[in-house]
Design an enzyme around this catalytic site. Structure first.
Site, short mmCIF file in Angstrom:
data_model
loop_
_atom_site.label_atom_id
_atom_site.label_comp_id
_atom_site.label_asym_id
_atom_site.label_seq_id
_atom_site.Cartn_x
_atom_site.Cartn_y
_atom_site.Cartn_z
NE ARG A 162 -3.03 -0.06 3.69
CZ ARG A 162 -3.38 0.14 4.42
NH1 ARG A 162 -4.58 0.60 4.08
NH2 ARG A 162 -2.87 -0.40 5.47
CB SER A 168 6.37 -6.66 6.76
OG SER A 168 5.47 -5.19 7.45
CG ASP A 176 4.28 -6.21 9.53
OD1 ASP A 176 4.24 -6.83 8.88
OD2 ASP A 176 5.67 -6.05 10.12
C1 0WK Z 1 -1.95 -4.80 7.61
C2 0WK Z 1 -0.39 -4.22 8.11
C3 0WK Z 1 1.00 -4.84 7.46
C4 0WK Z 1 1.06 -5.36 7.85
C5 0WK Z 1 0.19 -6.51 7.05
C6 0WK Z 1 0.16 -8.42 8.06
O1 0WK Z 1 -0.99 -1.93 7.00
O2 0WK Z 1 1.85 -3.21 7.59
O3 0WK Z 1 2.15 -6.62 7.53
O4 0WK Z 1 -1.26 -6.04 7.98
O5 0WK Z 1 -0.70 -9.22 7.50
P1 0WK Z 1 -1.00 -9.25 6.14
O6 0WK Z 1 -0.82 -8.49 4.87
O7 0WK Z 1 0.10 -10.37 6.39
O8 0WK Z 1 -2.26 -10.53 6.83
C1 BGC Z 2 8.90 -10.73 8.71
C2 BGC Z 2 8.61 -8.86 9.63
C3 BGC Z 2 7.17 -9.03 10.10
C4 BGC Z 2 6.51 -10.43 9.70
C5 BGC Z 2 4.76 -9.67 9.83
C6 BGC Z 2 7.71 -11.89 8.78
O1 BGC Z 2 7.94 -12.32 7.82
O2 BGC Z 2 10.06 -11.54 9.08
O3 BGC Z 2 9.99 -8.63 9.94
O4 BGC Z 2 7.23 -8.01 10.74
O5 BGC Z 2 6.71 -11.29 8.98
O6 BGC Z 2 4.82 -9.16 8.26
#
Ligand code: 0WK
Ligand code: BGC
Ligand code: BGC
Length: 923
Positions: free
Chosen positions: A549, A609, A663
């Site tokens: 994003r 992240s 993140d």
């Molecule tokens: C939303 C956050 C972002 C994070 C994500 C993790 O804005 O920084 O990496 O959540 O959740 P995912 O999208 O991997 O399920």
């Molecule tokens: C990364 C982290 C991150 C997490 C959640 C992991 O794979 O090593 O830096 O915070 O994923 O997104």
């Protein structure tokens, strides 16, 4: 072979007597006869009313409504599926109660090959009247004796015998092998059995007998045996109908409609027990004086009124009562009766069936009446046949009304306009009576025209069906054992979780001290959570989750966010680093153009992240990629420089990269803006990780002893040193080996969204190879990596889903499954997600306890900012995490705050704090 009607009726007294008064004239006689036979006529409207009232009573009983007392019982039988046809093995079947004063023992061999049948061996034993009316123990000892007498004669291996107990009386079942007798029916009235578990009574009797070691695996109602015994043809039988000494039916109901079963998934066979139906409103008009007499003189007056109009134990008696009445009225046998005619039970169902036989009936009437000491005239024979026809036609019609009610109930629960169903029929009334089934079928078509019903006569009285249930029970028990063995390593107990917590504490301490540890405990240079004085417009990037994003964050008294989601194709995420960062800059430029920000150089916060060793707020060396990223020439590089180089490569773009944050940190800051007690950031999404505010004095490598700094734990890598090996299952190993970073991120691979679906897929493949799932057929689709998305777990485990919806999700995946399979897939998902949530909870418990001890507090109240698709979408994940934290860190009151705006806002706030602090130093 005792005939229907002998047991359960009291005997008659004096010699042949004829009425003194003059015999009625021909017109009176026919009137008397018509008035008598008319009583047995049931109109279509009356049948429809009985059908409707029975349906009402069935649905009332299903809902568990107690008052007014429902007239039928609707008893769940724990039989959850119709036979597969793959059932195999040798089973002993004991049948008690279906055929009145006899019990039957069978040896049934199921070959598991469709259409290949081995004829069961069986033996029938007559039960003495005194046993049917005596002490319960005597009856079960008699049964155990018959069992061993039968087995003595069988040239078979008698080890590990599995027995299916067909017990044809109303019972409350609490399991396939646990069943409590509600009340005796038909000719039985043994003491000390009602309210008892009849399986236990049989097991005790078999033990007392001591001849054989027999495992009573299942108890089955005869209607269920009949339903299960029908060959799985075009469509399996889903209704079982028995009309023998008694009558009853069962059918496959949606489990969620059976209130007593707190089960909302799958189907369950329900024994209707319609014999007790006696809704005066519906039955009153069709009950004749003969029915009242019969009931009054029966063993159980007032009970089983509906059965007493249909069951074979009673049809002969009804005919006898009518004949005796007509004889007394002088319109039959010249007004003469005989002691036998006046004796209860002297006319059996066989007699009635024979007397109605279209070809030999008349001759049989003669013979039977002579046996009763009567000398019938030609008109008598015809009249007697009319009486038989009247009694049995009514029985068949009433039975049809009841069956039509069952079909309507099925239709309702399946929400189908039209219903196609196969009904298995069994019992000697169906098998022997010349017209019963045809009248039954004709009346069903009349009363349930929207149902396309095929009637499948049971081949052997349900013995095979009982063996099928026993085989299913044995198979389910075996599958359940295999499923439990497979899932046992996922069921973590308190000690195991406490060990993970302790392990993590140790790794945290080592990581903070800069020693080798699977937890890198990376300083983030974020020293404070926002204090609300931040102001300005900021750009933020959010890379590393499901979506990439770009955000514009306006911080005034509040925070406004405008954002755009861009995709990161796998080819870019796993291409060259330059390509990846050029793609990022392209997105930024696109966003700026759309937001009219082109040419503006707003301070930018970069949520990145992945594990970075930060050398400053705007310097982060990527240690290694995780999740699905593997772009080249990035690891070991400062990603802020990589971004700046890409900006430079894209002339005419001005961007001021101020901060790079993980993140978890962005999430903590974002939630900290609302709740200053938020000092922990948790991500459970594609990946998983946590950060928290650590005392600076504990952070080696960062100067200063006072104040705090946010530490990015990178707990995804926890256990990469083997410290979690005791938890690793073969399925975790398969997922790890197939990943793009084998032996890395082991903790993450047991918790996060990128991997849970894969763990489930590997378990399903394993259970399929054991024959537990999908009938052991390896499903091509299931061999495909990532085909079982983690979001399916969240969907499948949602409480609001009925099993059919679970099945729909899995069928969309191309998995042909039964409800048992779907139930097992659900349990696998639950076990995998529960372990993930508990491990995550153990991690959070380690962090909050660390903070509490850091601050020397008895009690700690702290908030955790959380984000991530898995945590947010899974129906139980968050509550399981919270429950585990409460269990492992009872002295911490932990509030979980779901981040609404993602970590982009957090990155902007970190940037805002940095800009504010930079301004302060500039002033
Ligand atoms: C939303 C956050 C972002 C994070 C994500 C993790 O804005 O920084 O990496 O959540 O959740 P995912 O999208 O991997 O399920
Ligand atoms: C990364 C982290 C991150 C997490 C959640 C992991 O794979 O090593 O830096 O915070 O994923 O997104
Ligand atoms: C019993 C049922 C049984 C039926 C047919 C009834 O009296 O209550 O459980 O299925 O007879 O045998």
């Amino acid at each position: 072979m005792d005939s229907i009607g002998s047991s359960g009726l009291r005997q008659g007294e004096e010699a042949l007597s004829c009425s003194e008064e003059g015999l009625p004239g021909p017109s009176d006689s026919s009137e008397l006869v018509q008035e008598c036979l008319q009583q047995f006529k049931v109109t279509r409207a009356q049948l429809q009313q009985i059908q409707a009232s029975l349906l009402g009573s069935m649905e009332q009983a299903l809902r568990g409504q107690a008052s007014p007392a429902p007239a039928v019982r609707m008893l769940p039988t724990y039989v959850g599926s119709t036979p597969h046809g793959t059932e195999q093995g040798d089973f002993v079947v004991l049948e008690l109660g279906a055929t009145g004063a006899s019990l039957r023992v069978l040896w049934v061999t199921l070959t598991g090959i469709e259409g290949h049948r081995v004829e069961p061996r069986s033996q029938e034993f007559v039960i003495p009247q005194e046993v049917m009316l005596g002490a319960g123990q005597q009856l079960f000892d008699f049964a155990a004796h018959c069992l061993s007498e039968f087995l003595d004669a069988q040239p078979v291996n008698k080890q590990g015998l599995q027995l299916g107990f067909s017990f044809s009386f109303p019972c409350h079942q609490t399991g396939l092998d646990r069943s409590t007798l509600i009340s005796w029916t038909k000719g039985f009235r043994c003491s000390g059995v009602e309210g008892q578990d009849v399986v236990q009574l049989l097991r005790d009797a078999i033990r007392r007998q001591g001849a054989y070691n027999i495992d009573v695996v299942a108890v089955v109602n005869d209607t269920v045996g009949t339903m299960m015994g029908c060959e799985p043809g075009v469509r399996p039988c889903e209704v079982g109908l028995v009309v023998d000494t008694g009558t009853n039916a069962c059918y496959m109901e949606e489990a969620r409609h059976v209130a007593v079963l707190d089960e909302d998934r799958g189907r369950v066979c329900v024994s209707v027990e319609w014999g007790s139906f006696s809704d005066d409103g519906a039955l009153g008009p069709v009950l004749t004086t003969f029915d009242h007499t019969l009931d009054h003189e029966s063993l159980n007056p007032g009970a089983q009124r509906f059965e007493k109009m249909i069951g074979g134990l009673y049809l002969g008696e009804l005919v006898r009562l009518v004949l005796a009445h007509l004889a007394r009225c002088g319109v039959l046998f010249g007004g003469c009766t005989s002691p036998a005619l006046l004796s209860q039970g002297s006319i059996l169902l066989e007699h009635v069936a024979e007397m109605e036989d279209p070809s030999t009936g008349a001759a049989r009437v003669h013979a039977i009446l002579q046996d009763l000491g009567l000398s019938p005239g030609a008109s008598d024979v015809e009249l007697v046949q009319h009486v038989c026809v009247a009694v049995c036609t009514r029985a068949a019609q009433l039975c049809a009304a009841a069956l039509a009610a069952v079909l309507s109930c099925l239709q309702h629960s399946r929400e189908q306009q039209t219903l196609q169903v196969a009904v298995a029929t069994g019992g000697r009334v169906c098998e022997r009576h010349p017209r019963f089934c045809s009248v039954l079928q004709g009346t069903v078509m009349l009363l349930a025209p929207e149902c396309d019903v095929s009637f499948i006569p049971s081949v052997d009285g349900g013995g095979r069906g009982v063996a099928m249930v026993t085989a299913v029970a044995a198979r389910l028990a075996a599958h359940r054992r295999l499923l439990e063995e497979t899932l046992a390593p996922f069921r973590l107990n308190h000690d195991q979780l406490a060990a993970v917590q302790a392990q993590m504490r140790k790794a945290m301490a080592k990581g903070l001290r800069g020693e080798a540890s699977s937890l890198r405990m990376l300083p983030t240079f974020v020293r404070a959570t926002p204090d609300g004085s931040e102001r300005g417009d900021f750009l933020a990037l959010d890379l590393g989750g499901t979506n990439f994003r770009v955000l514009l964050v306006r911080v005034t008294t509040g925070v406004q966010i405008t954002s755009e989601i861009y995709s990161i194709p796998e080819t870019v995420a796993q291409g060259s680093g330059q390509q990846l960062f050029d793609h990022i800059v392209d997105c930024i430029v696109d966003f700026q153009q759309k937001q009219g920000l082109s040419g503006q150089s707003l301070p930018l916060g970069f949520t990145f992240s992945f594990p970075c060793r930060q050398l400053g707020l705007d310097q982060g060396i990527l240690l290694n990629w995780t999740k699905g990223f593997k772009a080249s020439d990035c690891e070991g590089q400062d990603v802020v420089s990589l971004l700046r180089e890409a900006i430079t490569r894209r002339q005419a773009v001005e961007l001021n990269v101020v901060a790079i944050v993980n993140d978890t940190v962005g999430t903590m800051m974002s939630c900290g803006y609302e709740d200053p007690r938020c000092e922990i950031g948790l991500i459970v999404g594609t990946g998983t990780n946590a950060c928290y505010m650590e005392e600076l004095r504990n952070v080696a490598g960062v100067p200063g002893d006072s104040g705090r700094m946010c530490i990015n734990m990178e707990w995804g890598a926890f256990g990469d040193d083997g410290s979690l090996a005791m938890l690793n299952t073969r399925f975790d190993a398969s997922v790890d080996q197939a990943s793009i970073n084998p032996s890395k991120q082991r903790f993450e691979k047991m918790i996060s969204g990128m991997y849970l679906g894969e763990i489930v897929r590997h378990i399903l493949l394993h259970l399929t190879s054991l024959g537990v799932l999908f009938r052991g057929q390896q499903i091509q689709r299931l061999q495909t990596r990532d085909i079982f998305k983690t979001k399916f777990l969240s969907e499948i485990e949602s409480d609001s889903l009925a099993l059919r919806q679970v099945r729909a999700i899995l069928e969309d995946l191309g998995l042909p499954l039964t409800s048992d399979d779907a139930l097992m897939v659900l349990e696998v998902c639950q076990a995998v997600s529960q372990r993930a949530a508990q491990l995550c909870g153990a991690g959070v418990a380690a962090v909050v306890e660390k903070i509490r001890e850091n601050r020397g507090l008895e009690e700690l109240a702290v908030s955790v900012g959380v984000d991530g698709t898995l945590y947010k979408l899974h129906p139980h994940f968050s509550s399981l995490v919270a429950a585990t934290v409460r269990e492992l860190a009872p002295r911490c009151v932990v509030t979980f705050l779901q981040s609404e705006d993602g970590s982009g806002k957090g990155a902007a706030l970190v940037t805002a704090v940095a800009c504010r602090l930079a301004q302060l130093t500039r002033v």
